[in-house]
Design an enzyme around this catalytic site. Sequence first.
Site, mmCIF file in Angstrom:
data_model
loop_
_atom_site.group_PDB
_atom_site.id
_atom_site.type_symbol
_atom_site.label_atom_id
_atom_site.label_comp_id
_atom_site.label_asym_id
_atom_site.label_seq_id
_atom_site.Cartn_x
_atom_site.Cartn_y
_atom_site.Cartn_z
ATOM 1 N N PRO A 2 0.880 -1.123 0.081
ATOM 2 C CA PRO A 2 0.032 0.122 0.009
ATOM 3 C C PRO A 2 0.849 1.149 0.003
ATOM 4 O O PRO A 2 2.076 1.268 0.286
ATOM 5 C CB PRO A 2 -0.766 -0.029 1.359
ATOM 6 C CG PRO A 2 -0.074 -1.101 2.217
ATOM 7 C CD PRO A 2 0.788 -1.894 1.298
ATOM 8 N N GLU A 3 0.267 2.268 -0.432
ATOM 9 C CA GLU A 3 1.003 3.662 -0.410
ATOM 10 C C GLU A 3 0.380 4.237 0.917
ATOM 11 O O GLU A 3 -0.572 3.796 1.465
ATOM 12 C CB GLU A 3 0.484 4.493 -1.727
ATOM 13 C CG GLU A 3 0.416 3.899 -2.795
ATOM 14 C CD GLU A 3 1.892 3.917 -3.402
ATOM 15 O OE1 GLU A 3 2.571 4.621 -3.204
ATOM 16 O OE2 GLU A 3 2.119 3.080 -4.278
ATOM 17 N N LYS A 51 4.030 3.775 5.942
ATOM 18 C CA LYS A 51 3.241 2.640 5.777
ATOM 19 C C LYS A 51 3.014 1.941 7.013
ATOM 20 O O LYS A 51 2.498 0.781 6.879
ATOM 21 C CB LYS A 51 3.772 1.718 4.534
ATOM 22 C CG LYS A 51 3.940 2.349 3.383
ATOM 23 C CD LYS A 51 4.642 1.744 2.393
ATOM 24 C CE LYS A 51 5.161 2.280 1.123
ATOM 25 N NZ LYS A 51 5.764 1.202 0.059
ATOM 26 N N ARG A 268 10.502 -4.276 -8.746
ATOM 27 C CA ARG A 268 8.988 -3.796 -8.711
ATOM 28 C C ARG A 268 8.806 -3.635 -10.157
ATOM 29 O O ARG A 268 9.978 -3.106 -11.004
ATOM 30 C CB ARG A 268 8.657 -2.529 -7.922
ATOM 31 C CG ARG A 268 9.088 -2.808 -6.405
ATOM 32 C CD ARG A 268 8.014 -3.257 -5.681
ATOM 33 N NE ARG A 268 8.257 -3.488 -4.312
ATOM 34 C CZ ARG A 268 8.010 -2.611 -3.505
ATOM 35 N NH1 ARG A 268 7.414 -1.476 -3.972
ATOM 36 N NH2 ARG A 268 8.534 -2.435 -2.285
#
Length: 296
Positions: A2-3, A51, A268
């Site tokens: 998640p951001e 986060k 990523r």
Amino acid sequence: MPEGDSVFRVATRLRAVLAGQVLTAAELRVPAHATAVLAGRRVLEVVPRGKHLLVRLEGPGRSEDTGRSEGSGRSEGGLTLHTHLRMDGRWSVFAPGERWTGGPPAQIRVVLGTGLGTAVGYRLPVVELLRTADEQRAVGHLGPDLLGPDWDRAEAVRRLGADPARPLGEALLDQRNLAGIGNVYANELCYLAGVTPWTPVGELRDLDRLAARAHQLLQANRLRPGHITTGDTRRGRGHWVYDRAGRPCARCGTLVLTAQHGTPPRDRPAYWCPYCQRGPAPRGRGPAPRGRRPHR
């Protein structure tokens, strides 16, 4: 993963049923803290830190409240429940009497109930109970928090620029530089800066502007889903390049490319427009020639 704006919204939902309330139910279904006794404690606040999520509980507490043998026998102040969602974790909030629908019971890691509702943590890979005074053990490594009250842009710029040879995409994802950026914003910020994710940080002309834009984007999206970077909230139009591989760049129409960036296993997917973004790219994925813009 998640951001930071997603975690901010999770904290907001948890705060609505937990903050200021006494825990009527509390279960930590992880081996390290399965014996912790938290029911009866008041939740002081729910704080997002990059986060990470911190649920602070009132004190004083005893060392056995952490479910571990600490040796000292006493602790001063309150306790903090530290969790992280990573890829698969999720917090769900249910009204009193509502059926829990976040996943099978075997996936539940945390249950925190009050008179206002129940917060249930599913598939949480990080569940840690520690003294509030020791929170820095969990989050002290983080850089300036893009959504924190103590956001420090100058310090974020200093940290980003400390390794000029490092690829920008990796530097943005490093939570020690600035806390809260995930892969969506890393890709979109590279696009907005007009460089590829493999461009060395030292080649950017204005890191201060980049840090300011990162702060602006997360602030704008902290209360809405989608990580919108284009200003267009319509479905499929919220990003310039992220998750648009093989589709036209939202600005010039050139097909967006994708490749992995970073070092396995922490690599990523990267997305970039070979016309709008200059700089290094994987072999065979070089920039489109300058000149007339491609047709849409």
